[in-house]
Design an enzyme around this catalytic site. Structure first.
Site, PDB file in Angstrom:
ATOM      1  N   ASP A  89       0.873  -1.167   0.000  1.00 16.69           N
ATOM      2  CA  ASP A  89       0.000   0.000   0.000  1.00 16.69           C
ATOM      3  C   ASP A  89       0.911   1.218   0.000  1.00 16.69           C
ATOM      4  O   ASP A  89       2.099   1.115   0.352  1.00 16.69           O
ATOM      5  CB  ASP A  89      -0.882  -0.048   1.254  1.00 16.69           C
ATOM      6  CG  ASP A  89      -1.656   1.230   1.474  1.00 16.69           C
ATOM      7  OD1 ASP A  89      -2.251   1.741   0.504  1.00 16.69           O
ATOM      8  OD2 ASP A  89      -1.678   1.729   2.613  1.00 16.69           O
ATOM      9  N   ASP A  91      -0.276   5.083   0.809  1.00 14.01           N
ATOM     10  CA  ASP A  91      -0.598   6.070   1.837  1.00 14.01           C
ATOM     11  C   ASP A  91      -0.534   5.455   3.226  1.00 14.01           C
ATOM     12  O   ASP A  91      -1.104   4.397   3.484  1.00 14.01           O
ATOM     13  CB  ASP A  91      -2.003   6.639   1.607  1.00 14.01           C
ATOM     14  CG  ASP A  91      -2.089   7.484   0.346  1.00 14.01           C
ATOM     15  OD1 ASP A  91      -1.035   7.838  -0.215  1.00 14.01           O
ATOM     16  OD2 ASP A  91      -3.213   7.772  -0.101  1.00 14.01           O
ATOM     17  N   ARG A 134     -15.166  12.105  -1.258  1.00 13.39           N
ATOM     18  CA  ARG A 134     -14.013  12.958  -0.924  1.00 13.39           C
ATOM     19  C   ARG A 134     -13.672  13.898  -2.073  1.00 13.39           C
ATOM     20  O   ARG A 134     -13.454  15.093  -1.862  1.00 13.39           O
ATOM     21  CB  ARG A 134     -12.812  12.079  -0.566  1.00 13.39           C
ATOM     22  CG  ARG A 134     -12.935  11.420   0.800  1.00 13.39           C
ATOM     23  CD  ARG A 134     -11.751  10.549   1.128  1.00 13.39           C
ATOM     24  NE  ARG A 134     -11.728   9.323   0.334  1.00 13.39           N
ATOM     25  CZ  ARG A 134     -10.741   8.429   0.377  1.00 13.39           C
ATOM     26  NH1 ARG A 134      -9.709   8.626   1.163  1.00 13.39           N
ATOM     27  NH2 ARG A 134     -10.802   7.338  -0.354  1.00 13.39           N
TER      28      ARG A 134
END
Length: 295
Positions: A89, A91, A134
């Site tokens: 991953d 972030d 978002r």
């Protein structure tokens, strides 16, 4: 009618230089400067690419006190050492940042977007719903994204560059699989020496004027279960015998399933999501643990 364009980043040349200053975001973590090994040229200017030590207090004490998986079993350690490929991953794992949160803060919508990110990473809402929500809160233009990348380049988690080098030295293939955006991930991959074909991430879409249009819903990482699908695709294409996934969120945990990852390592060095950590095969708070285990 305006044409649709997929924004791109120019090739990025990476070289290394020690730095001692970091940009500290308002929204998140207690950060302290560590040894920095990266410097990236983006667009027409160069910006520092820092490796920083991050902690969420009292992260280490709480993790060690309640988790029984901070020490790997013999079976888990064997899977890790024999893995043909390792998927990361990005972030809050490879980087200390949550890229979309940083971009949102830069565009003036940081708090609201960060709340959605927490819900998405905790698994309480479908990822595609959280991603659309978002982006709708601040709708970044192409020029804003480019300005953001120049002024706030991503920051590497401490030890990640050494870990990737170690994995490569042990003939393991390394991939980046992210629900974030290629704009922010391409320079990270360049610094770590990860080829573009080993990146699975989302793509922002813009009109020819540069106005925000949306994101490419055809990318597997744009929806719940997308990381698992990407991992399955990688494994099938290369016939890897053992594959490991490393991340901090529920979408990373999803990758551990038949035909996907054999092993899920939860990295809690930036964000410790207890529900995810509890289900991990191995919980690590420092990449040094993974590096030393390969010796």
């Amino acid at each position: 009618m305006e044409g649709l364009v997929r924004s791109q980043i120019s090739p990025i040349g990476a070289h290394y230089k020690q730095q001692h200053s970091v940009f500290i975001p308002k929204f998140s973590l207690k950060l302290r400067t560590n040894l920095c090994r990266g410097r990236v040229g983006m667009m027409k200017h160069s910006k520092s690419f820092n490796s920083v030590a991050a902690s969420v207090q009292p992260l280490e004490a709480s993790a060690l006190g309640r988790s029984e998986n901070t020490l790997p079993s013999k079976e888990v350690l064997q899977l890790w050492r024999t893995a043909d490929a390792v998927c990361f991953d990005v972030d809050s794992t490879v980087c200390v940042d949550e890229g979309i949160d940083e971009l949102a803060e830069f565009c003036g919508a940081g708090k609201a977007v960060a709340e959605w990110t927490a819900r998405a990473m905790g698994g309480s809402v479908p990822f595609e719903e959280a991603l659309a929500a978002r982006l709708s809160l601040f709708k970044p233009s192409l020029s804003q994204v480019q300005d953001f990348l120049e002024k706030r380049p991503p920051r590497l988690s401490p030890g990640i560059d050494e870990l990737v080098k170690k994995l490569k030295a042990n003939n393991k293939n390394v991939y980046l699989i992210s629900g974030g955006f290629r704009h922010m991930i391409n320079p990270i991959a360049s610094v770590l020496g990860i080829p573009p074909e080993n990146i699975f991430a989302n793509q922002l879409l813009f009109k020819s004027s540069g106005e925000f249009l949306g994101f490419d819903a055809n990318e597997p990482t744009s929806r719940s279960g997308g990381k698992a699908a990407a991992v399955q695709q990688i494994r099938k294409a290369h016939a890897y015998k053992v594959l490991a996934m490393i991340g901090d969120g529920a979408t990373d945990l999803e990758a551990r399933q038949p035909g996907g990852a054999d092993l899920f390592i939860c990295y809690g060095g930036v964000q410790l999501r207890e529900a995810v950590a509890a289900k991990a095969d191995w919980l690590v708070l420092n990449f040094k643990d993974l590096i030393s285990s390969l010796d």
